[in-house]
Design an enzyme around this catalytic site. Structure first.
Site, PDB file in Angstrom:
ATOM      1  N   ASP A   1      38.043  11.267 -26.216  1.00  0.00           N
ATOM      2  CA  ASP A   1      37.666  10.116 -27.029  1.00  0.00           C
ATOM      3  C   ASP A   1      36.169  10.113 -27.355  1.00  0.00           C
ATOM      4  O   ASP A   1      35.776   9.741 -28.463  1.00  0.00           O
ATOM      5  CB  ASP A   1      38.045   8.819 -26.317  1.00  0.00           C
ATOM      6  CG  ASP A   1      39.546   8.568 -26.304  1.00  0.00           C
ATOM      7  OD1 ASP A   1      40.289   9.268 -27.032  1.00  0.00           O
ATOM      8  OD2 ASP A   1      39.985   7.676 -25.550  1.00  0.00           O
TER       9      ASP A   1
ATOM     10  N   HIS B   1      34.850  28.389 -21.700  1.00  0.00           N
ATOM     11  CA  HIS B   1      35.272  28.649 -20.320  1.00  0.00           C
ATOM     12  C   HIS B   1      34.869  30.069 -19.960  1.00  0.00           C
ATOM     13  O   HIS B   1      35.001  30.979 -20.776  1.00  0.00           O
ATOM     14  CB  HIS B   1      36.779  28.474 -20.154  1.00  0.00           C
ATOM     15  CG  HIS B   1      37.237  27.098 -20.488  1.00  0.00           C
ATOM     16  ND1 HIS B   1      37.052  26.037 -19.634  1.00  0.00           N
ATOM     17  CD2 HIS B   1      37.827  26.596 -21.603  1.00  0.00           C
ATOM     18  CE1 HIS B   1      37.521  24.941 -20.205  1.00  0.00           C
ATOM     19  NE2 HIS B   1      37.989  25.246 -21.406  1.00  0.00           N
ATOM     20  N   LEU B   2      34.407  30.232 -18.736  1.00  0.00           N
ATOM     21  CA  LEU B   2      34.044  31.557 -18.246  1.00  0.00           C
ATOM     22  C   LEU B   2      35.279  32.444 -18.082  1.00  0.00           C
ATOM     23  O   LEU B   2      35.274  33.609 -18.460  1.00  0.00           O
ATOM     24  CB  LEU B   2      33.310  31.441 -16.903  1.00  0.00           C
ATOM     25  CG  LEU B   2      31.932  30.782 -16.971  1.00  0.00           C
ATOM     26  CD1 LEU B   2      31.510  30.308 -15.597  1.00  0.00           C
ATOM     27  CD2 LEU B   2      30.926  31.740 -17.560  1.00  0.00           C
ATOM     28  N   SER B   3      36.332  31.871 -17.505  1.00  0.00           N
ATOM     29  CA  SER B   3      37.556  32.639 -17.251  1.00  0.00           C
ATOM     30  C   SER B   3      38.546  32.424 -18.394  1.00  0.00           C
ATOM     31  O   SER B   3      38.413  31.488 -19.189  1.00  0.00           O
ATOM     32  CB  SER B   3      38.191  32.196 -15.930  1.00  0.00           C
ATOM     33  OG  SER B   3      38.659  30.869 -16.026  1.00  0.00           O
TER      34      SER B   3
ATOM     35  N   GLU C   1      34.321  24.261 -27.214  1.00  0.00           N
ATOM     36  CA  GLU C   1      34.770  24.283 -25.818  1.00  0.00           C
ATOM     37  C   GLU C   1      34.640  25.707 -25.296  1.00  0.00           C
ATOM     38  O   GLU C   1      35.070  26.655 -25.949  1.00  0.00           O
ATOM     39  CB  GLU C   1      36.231  23.831 -25.769  1.00  0.00           C
ATOM     40  CG  GLU C   1      36.850  23.881 -24.395  1.00  0.00           C
ATOM     41  CD  GLU C   1      38.331  23.521 -24.426  1.00  0.00           C
ATOM     42  OE1 GLU C   1      39.022  23.945 -23.487  1.00  0.00           O
ATOM     43  OE2 GLU C   1      38.795  22.839 -25.355  1.00  0.00           O
TER      44      GLU C   1
ATOM     45  N   ARG D   1      30.736  29.926  -5.995  1.00  0.00           N
ATOM     46  CA  ARG D   1      32.129  29.477  -6.063  1.00  0.00           C
ATOM     47  C   ARG D   1      33.010  30.541  -6.701  1.00  0.00           C
ATOM     48  O   ARG D   1      32.832  30.912  -7.857  1.00  0.00           O
ATOM     49  CB  ARG D   1      32.200  28.192  -6.892  1.00  0.00           C
ATOM     50  CG  ARG D   1      33.605  27.688  -7.095  1.00  0.00           C
ATOM     51  CD  ARG D   1      33.618  26.471  -8.015  1.00  0.00           C
ATOM     52  NE  ARG D   1      34.978  26.092  -8.297  1.00  0.00           N
ATOM     53  CZ  ARG D   1      35.428  25.780  -9.494  1.00  0.00           C
ATOM     54  NH1 ARG D   1      34.619  25.790 -10.529  1.00  0.00           N
ATOM     55  NH2 ARG D   1      36.680  25.451  -9.669  1.00  0.00           N
TER      56      ARG D   1
ATOM     57  N   ARG E   1      46.119  24.822 -16.317  1.00  0.00           N
ATOM     58  CA  ARG E   1      44.878  25.130 -17.038  1.00  0.00           C
ATOM     59  C   ARG E   1      45.135  25.553 -18.483  1.00  0.00           C
ATOM     60  O   ARG E   1      44.201  25.725 -19.255  1.00  0.00           O
ATOM     61  CB  ARG E   1      44.105  26.235 -16.325  1.00  0.00           C
ATOM     62  CG  ARG E   1      43.603  25.834 -14.959  1.00  0.00           C
ATOM     63  CD  ARG E   1      42.748  26.943 -14.352  1.00  0.00           C
ATOM     64  NE  ARG E   1      42.568  26.763 -12.947  1.00  0.00           N
ATOM     65  CZ  ARG E   1      41.610  26.006 -12.389  1.00  0.00           C
ATOM     66  NH1 ARG E   1      40.761  25.352 -13.154  1.00  0.00           N
ATOM     67  NH2 ARG E   1      41.526  25.896 -11.086  1.00  0.00           N
TER      68      ARG E   1
ATOM     69  N   ALA F   1      37.141  21.351 -14.950  1.00  0.00           N
ATOM     70  CA  ALA F   1      38.434  20.728 -14.635  1.00  0.00           C
ATOM     71  C   ALA F   1      38.741  19.533 -15.524  1.00  0.00           C
ATOM     72  O   ALA F   1      39.912  19.241 -15.793  1.00  0.00           O
ATOM     73  CB  ALA F   1      38.472  20.311 -13.171  1.00  0.00           C
TER      74      ALA F   1
ATOM     75  N   PRO G   1      32.100  19.555 -13.785  1.00  0.00           N
ATOM     76  CA  PRO G   1      32.116  19.639 -12.332  1.00  0.00           C
ATOM     77  C   PRO G   1      32.193  21.058 -11.778  1.00  0.00           C
ATOM     78  O   PRO G   1      32.893  21.905 -12.318  1.00  0.00           O
ATOM     79  CB  PRO G   1      33.359  18.832 -11.927  1.00  0.00           C
ATOM     80  CG  PRO G   1      34.191  18.729 -13.139  1.00  0.00           C
ATOM     81  CD  PRO G   1      33.266  18.821 -14.310  1.00  0.00           C
ATOM     82  N   ASN G   2      31.455  21.249 -10.723  1.00  0.00           N
ATOM     83  CA  ASN G   2      31.419  22.467  -9.913  1.00  0.00           C
ATOM     84  C   ASN G   2      30.707  23.643 -10.566  1.00  0.00           C
ATOM     85  O   ASN G   2      30.529  24.676  -9.926  1.00  0.00           O
ATOM     86  CB  ASN G   2      32.830  22.886  -9.460  1.00  0.00           C
ATOM     87  CG  ASN G   2      33.477  21.813  -8.625  1.00  0.00           C
ATOM     88  OD1 ASN G   2      32.887  21.348  -7.656  1.00  0.00           O
ATOM     89  ND2 ASN G   2      34.670  21.401  -9.017  1.00  0.00           N
TER      90      ASN G   2
ATOM     91  N   TYR H   1      34.753  33.503 -11.460  1.00  0.00           N
ATOM     92  CA  TYR H   1      33.671  32.982 -12.290  1.00  0.00           C
ATOM     93  C   TYR H   1      32.444  33.884 -12.374  1.00  0.00           C
ATOM     94  O   TYR H   1      31.520  33.580 -13.119  1.00  0.00           O
ATOM     95  CB  TYR H   1      33.263  31.587 -11.784  1.00  0.00           C
ATOM     96  CG  TYR H   1      34.404  30.614 -11.827  1.00  0.00           C
ATOM     97  CD1 TYR H   1      34.902  30.148 -13.038  1.00  0.00           C
ATOM     98  CD2 TYR H   1      35.014  30.177 -10.655  1.00  0.00           C
ATOM     99  CE1 TYR H   1      35.965  29.272 -13.086  1.00  0.00           C
ATOM    100  CE2 TYR H   1      36.079  29.286 -10.692  1.00  0.00           C
ATOM    101  CZ  TYR H   1      36.556  28.846 -11.913  1.00  0.00           C
ATOM    102  OH  TYR H   1      37.619  27.977 -11.953  1.00  0.00           O
TER     103      TYR H   1
ATOM    104  N   HIS I   1      41.254  19.579 -18.628  1.00  0.00           N
ATOM    105  CA  HIS I   1      42.703  19.415 -18.512  1.00  0.00           C
ATOM    106  C   HIS I   1      43.125  17.991 -18.161  1.00  0.00           C
ATOM    107  O   HIS I   1      44.322  17.719 -18.084  1.00  0.00           O
ATOM    108  CB  HIS I   1      43.233  20.384 -17.450  1.00  0.00           C
ATOM    109  CG  HIS I   1      42.572  21.722 -17.512  1.00  0.00           C
ATOM    110  ND1 HIS I   1      42.783  22.597 -18.549  1.00  0.00           N
ATOM    111  CD2 HIS I   1      41.661  22.313 -16.701  1.00  0.00           C
ATOM    112  CE1 HIS I   1      42.038  23.685 -18.362  1.00  0.00           C
ATOM    113  NE2 HIS I   1      41.350  23.527 -17.250  1.00  0.00           N
TER     114      HIS I   1
ATOM    115  N   ASN J   1      31.406  23.222 -21.525  1.00  0.00           N
ATOM    116  CA  ASN J   1      32.357  23.672 -20.507  1.00  0.00           C
ATOM    117  C   ASN J   1      32.660  22.444 -19.658  1.00  0.00           C
ATOM    118  O   ASN J   1      31.900  22.087 -18.765  1.00  0.00           O
ATOM    119  CB  ASN J   1      31.775  24.791 -19.656  1.00  0.00           C
ATOM    120  CG  ASN J   1      32.788  25.354 -18.683  1.00  0.00           C
ATOM    121  OD1 ASN J   1      33.793  24.731 -18.380  1.00  0.00           O
ATOM    122  ND2 ASN J   1      32.517  26.551 -18.187  1.00  0.00           N
TER     123      ASN J   1
ATOM    124  N   ARG K   1      45.594  31.949 -16.162  1.00  0.00           N
ATOM    125  CA  ARG K   1      45.519  31.332 -14.835  1.00  0.00           C
ATOM    126  C   ARG K   1      46.668  30.353 -14.627  1.00  0.00           C
ATOM    127  O   ARG K   1      47.677  30.423 -15.316  1.00  0.00           O
ATOM    128  CB  ARG K   1      44.150  30.666 -14.674  1.00  0.00           C
ATOM    129  CG  ARG K   1      43.026  31.718 -14.751  1.00  0.00           C
ATOM    130  CD  ARG K   1      41.671  31.157 -14.511  1.00  0.00           C
ATOM    131  NE  ARG K   1      41.612  30.555 -13.178  1.00  0.00           N
ATOM    132  CZ  ARG K   1      40.688  29.681 -12.823  1.00  0.00           C
ATOM    133  NH1 ARG K   1      39.766  29.293 -13.680  1.00  0.00           N
ATOM    134  NH2 ARG K   1      40.686  29.176 -11.611  1.00  0.00           N
TER     135      ARG K   1
END
Length: 160
Positions: A87, A100-102, A98, A17, A111, A77, A9-10, A22, A80, A74, A107
């Site tokens: 599953d 993540h950009l940040s 996995e 954003r 997170r 949200a 998402p996002n 990001y 978490h 990625n 943070r």
């Protein structure tokens, strides 16, 4: 080799954003960078983004049937919060990195915990778009993965 890059998402709003967190690169910018590198590596690559948890689960299921060799994921949200994604990764037995950009550990506290990490072969965070490239490189590297798809274990030095 066939790699799937999945985004949650996002992430379709990258570049707009919260650019201070990001960055200014868009998702199509990241995809173009990965396409170039995948071509150099002789690797097929496919992309998928959804703001819906169920669609991400279904895409993982399809990936298993398509003989995907690895997934750069990625989950945003959902990282978490989603037992369903955990599953799905476990059920499909896909090799998932996995990303993540940040740096999620620098943070908010919520997170810091990834629900999907226990089912992934690795996690890369905090390098911006380079996080995706590092994950791709890891998945295609024979020295990273053993035959079961788990991270290669360092060998203990022999005792003399």
């Amino acid at each position: 080799m066939k790699i799937l890059v999945m985004n949650g998402p996002n992430l379709n709003l990258l570049g707009v954003r919260e650019p201070a967190i990001y960055g200014v690169k868009t998702l199509p910018d990241i995809e173009a960078m990965l396409r170039r590198r995948a071509k150099e590596l002789g690797t097929q690559i496919d992309f998928f983004q959804s703001n819906h948890e169920g669609e991400l689960v279904e895409r993982l299921h399809r990936a298993m049937l398509e003989d995907v060799d690895g997934v750069v994921f990625n989950a945003a949200a959902y990282t978490h919060t989603s037992v369903a994604l955990l599953d799905a990764i476990k059920a499909t037995k896909l090799k998932v990195v996995e990303v993540h950009l940040s740096n999620v550990h620098a943070r908010e506290e919520f997170r810091h915990r990834s629900l999907i990490a226990p089912a992934c072969v690795g996690q890369i965070a905090g390098f911006g778009p380079l996080s995706y490239l590092l994950a791709l490189e890891a998945l295609v590297s024979p020295s990273f993965m053993n035959s079961q798809g788990a991270p290669a274990q360092p060998q203990s030095p022999s005792k003399k």
